[in-house]
Design an enzyme around this catalytic site. Sequence first.
Site, mmCIF file in Angstrom:
data_model
loop_
_atom_site.group_PDB
_atom_site.id
_atom_site.type_symbol
_atom_site.label_atom_id
_atom_site.label_comp_id
_atom_site.label_asym_id
_atom_site.label_seq_id
_atom_site.Cartn_x
_atom_site.Cartn_y
_atom_site.Cartn_z
ATOM 1 N N ASP A 1 -10.620 2.021 -3.403
ATOM 2 C CA ASP A 1 -11.208 1.820 -2.073
ATOM 3 C C ASP A 1 -12.725 1.881 -2.148
ATOM 4 O O ASP A 1 -13.411 1.645 -1.157
ATOM 5 C CB ASP A 1 -10.716 2.896 -1.100
ATOM 6 C CG ASP A 1 -9.418 2.483 -0.424
ATOM 7 O OD1 ASP A 1 -9.062 1.294 -0.526
ATOM 8 O OD2 ASP A 1 -8.768 3.337 0.190
ATOM 9 N N ASP B 1 0.839 -1.204 0.000
ATOM 10 C CA ASP B 1 0.000 0.000 0.000
ATOM 11 C C ASP B 1 0.872 1.252 0.000
ATOM 12 O O ASP B 1 2.083 1.213 0.296
ATOM 13 C CB ASP B 1 -0.885 -0.044 1.260
ATOM 14 C CG ASP B 1 -2.174 0.736 1.124
ATOM 15 O OD1 ASP B 1 -2.298 1.508 0.158
ATOM 16 O OD2 ASP B 1 -3.045 0.585 1.992
HETATM 17 C C1 DGJ Z 1 -5.831 1.912 2.041
HETATM 18 C C2 DGJ Z 1 -6.232 0.713 1.250
HETATM 19 O O1 DGJ Z 1 -6.711 1.090 0.015
HETATM 20 C C3 DGJ Z 1 -7.241 -0.090 2.034
HETATM 21 O O2 DGJ Z 1 -7.694 -1.170 1.289
HETATM 22 C C4 DGJ Z 1 -6.589 -0.536 3.316
HETATM 23 O O3 DGJ Z 1 -5.545 -1.426 3.025
HETATM 24 C C5 DGJ Z 1 -6.089 0.651 4.089
HETATM 25 N N1 DGJ Z 1 -5.242 1.483 3.295
HETATM 26 C C6 DGJ Z 1 -5.336 0.213 5.310
HETATM 27 O O4 DGJ Z 1 -4.771 1.243 5.987
#
Ligand code: DGJ
Length: 761
Positions: free
Chosen positions: A564, A494
Site C-alpha cells: 500500500d 484483497d
Molecule cells: C487495501 C488495499 O491494499 C488497497 O489497495 C485498497 O484496495 C483497500 N484495501 C480497499 O479497501
Amino acid sequence: MSCITVLSSDKYNPQFVLTNPHFSYACGVFDGRFLSHLYFGAPLENTAGLKASIRIRDFNYMPQTPWRHHSSDYNTEQVGYVQDCIPFEYPSWGRGSTHRGALECEFSDGSTAYSLEYRSYHIENAIHQPEGMPLVHPDSPGTTDPQWQTLCIVLVDHERGLEITLHYCIHPHVQTLLRWTRIRNTGDTPFIISNPYSASVDIPGPEKDLVYLYGSWGRERHVQRIPVSAGMHHISARNGTSSHQTSPFMALVDPNTQEHNGQALALALGYSGNFQASCTLDENEISRITIGLYGLKKKLNTQEQFDTPMVVLAYSNKGMNSLSHSFHDTIRTCITPPHWRNIPRSILINSWESMYFDINEKKIFELAQSGKEIGAELCVLDDGWFSNRRDDTSSLGDWWINTDLFPRGLASLADAIRNMGLLFGIWVEPEMISKRSTLYENHPEWAVHIPGLPLTEARNQYVLDLSNKEVQHFVYSQMTDLFTDISPDYVKWDMNRLMTEPYSPTKPAAEQGSFMHDYMLGFYHVFGKLQKKFPNIMFESCAGGGGRLDLGLAHYSPRFWTSDQTDAIERLPIQYGTSLFFPPEYMGAHVSTTPNHQVGRTTPLHTRAISSLSYSFGFELDPRSLSKDEKEILLHYSNLYKDIRSKIQAGTYYRLLGPLEKNGTDRSRSIHNPPQKYAWMIVAEEGSSVYVFFSQPYKTGLLHGHALGLPPLQYYSPTSYVDAHTQKEYSTPYLAQIGLPLPSVSEDYHSMSWILHAKKS
Ligand code: DGJ
C-alpha cells in the site's frame, strides 16, 4: 536422463544425488540408520566426481567428536548425544538427539522423543506434490513428460509408529529443488504433531550471513543481512497470513557474497499462512536452516497422514542476483498460472487512491477515459461498489452491486469501458465479513471466533471461517455469480485483516490446533476452483498491500499488489527485497499523486514513473487533475512500458545497487540503515537490449557524480551497446567495469533510466 543417482556402498547405506545443470543436492545414510545431509552446491559432473566430493564433504562435515574419530566404535548408550554432530536431513528430537527436531510430537503416553531412521526409498517418474497445496501447474513444461522425478525417502521411528516421507522433486530444466514432507501415523494409537518443517538443510561452518525479509504495513520486505552467530535466529508469521512483518524466505550466504558473486542458498516456502524459518548455529559449527509451518497442532489417528507445503530451494555460486534468477525462473516456468505466462501485463489505473469511497458510474467511466489518455489499458474499480459500503464500516459479504452508484449495473459499465478499448477489473474481499452486513445478520456463526469470547474487530471486519466447507461453498458460489454477471477481466482479491481468534465452532476441541492450516487449505480450494472456472480472469493478490505475498499464492495470482506504500522512494527497498524471490512482472507498481498519501512526500513525476516502470506498471492517481505536461510525461512512460514489458517479463532482472551491496566491512543492513542509492536493470534475451534504472533518494553533497557499473553484462556476448537517447557507444567491458556516467545530484529524489541496444555488427 535421470536427475537422481543412488550410490550404494551397500543397500543399508545408500547415498542419493540429485543433479541437474543448475545444482547438485546429496544426502546419504550413515550406519544404516541416519539420513545425513551431504551437499547442496554447484552441479557435480560425474559419478566419480560425485563420490569424491561427497566423501570429502561428509568427512568435513563431521566435527571433532567421537563420531568422527571412532565411528566404528560408535555406541549410542555411551555417547547418546553424538547424534547432535550429524548434519541431519530431517532432524529428530530425543532418543539420542538433543537439538531441535524437525517437528514436535506428543505420543499417547505423554512422551515427546522420537528418532527417525532410514527405512527405504523409491523414485517416481513424475512430480509428486502435497495434497491441497500444489505449486507446480500440471501443464508446466515437463509435468506431462517423464522428466520430472520425485525421490521419496522413508524415515521411521518404528516403536512410535511415526513415518516420515521426504519428497524431493527435480527437473532437468528447473533451476530449483522442490522439497516437502509427509508425516504418517503407522502405529496403533493416535499422536499429535506440531510445527513440522517442510525442509531443513545443515551447512557446515560458522562464517555465514543470514539474509531475510522484514517490515510492516507500508514497509514490507526490507532486506536484512546479519552475520550468523551462535544460537537460533527465528522468524515467523502467526496471524494467518505470510505477513507484512516477514516473508517465508531465508538465505544463508558466505560473508563475501554480494549481488554478483559468492555462494548463497535460500529456502522459500510455497505457503500463504503461518510459517516459521530459522537458522541455528550449533556447538559443532553447523548452520541449520529450516522452513515450515508454525502454530500448527494436529492429531494423527492410525494411518492418517499430514503433508507440509512445498519449499523451493535455490543455490548460487554467482551471488544473490543469480540466486534470485533461479526463483524467478521457477515461478515463471512452473508456478505462474499457465494462461498468464507470456501475456504482457496491462497498464492499470485503479480507483483507490484517486477516489477512495467517493465513486459512481460517471466517475469510474471518467477515470477510464482520462486513464486512457495517459496510456492505461485496464481500469480497476476498487473498494466501495457494493451493497451499502460507503466507508470501511460495513457490507463485506454482501457482494451485490450498489445500484444507487451504478444504476445500470457493473456489466454495462464494464462494456462501456471495453468499448473505449480498456479492460475492466473489480476489487473483492471474499474472505471477509462486516458486522454491519446482511451476511452477518444471517450467519454470525461463520465469522472466525471463539464462542463465549468477544470478537476482535480490525478495520471493522471479521474473517469468514474458510475451514468450514459450507462457507467455502458459499464464497465460491457468491464469487461465481458475481464474476459470471460482470465478466471482469481482472479481479483484485484483497484480505485486510489478520486472524487473532483462530477457532472454528464447527470442529471439536481436539481439531482446533490445525484451524489456521485448515483455513489455508479451504482458501486454496476456493481460489483454485475459481481460477479453473475463470481462467481468463487475471487475479491480483493483495492483503493490505503486500501482507500475503508468497510462492503459494503465486500459483493462483500472476500479479501482487506489492504494498500500500505508493511513495516512489519508500517503494525502492520494498521492490528490492521482493525481487529476492519474485520476478518484476509480479510486482504491481503504480505512479501515485503528490503529496503522497502514505508519507506526504512530494517527488518528481519522472522519479515516480521510473521507480514503477520495470515492474507491473500502473496508476494510483486521478488523471483528470493532471496538467497537460504531466499527462504527456505519463503517456511517454506508458508507451515506453508497452515497448519494454515483454522484455521485462522474459528478461533477466539484476539488482545493481542496494541493501545487499556491502559497505566496507559493514555486513549488517537494517530498516534503520537504508542504502543511499538504488539501481537495477533488465537484460532482454541474450543481451539484445538493456534497461537500466537508477534512483538516489537523497542528494549526497558529492561534487562529482560516479559511474554506475553494469557488471552482469560481462555474461552477455554483444561487444558494445548504444545509448538509445544519446547514441553514445559503450564497449561491454567498459560498461561492466566502469559503467554509465551518473551526474552529480543537487536535489533529493533524483532518478534516471537508460535504454541500451546491443550494437549490430
Ligand atoms: C487495501 C488495499 O491494499 C488497497 O489497495 C485498497 O484496495 C483497500 N484495501 C480497499 O479497501
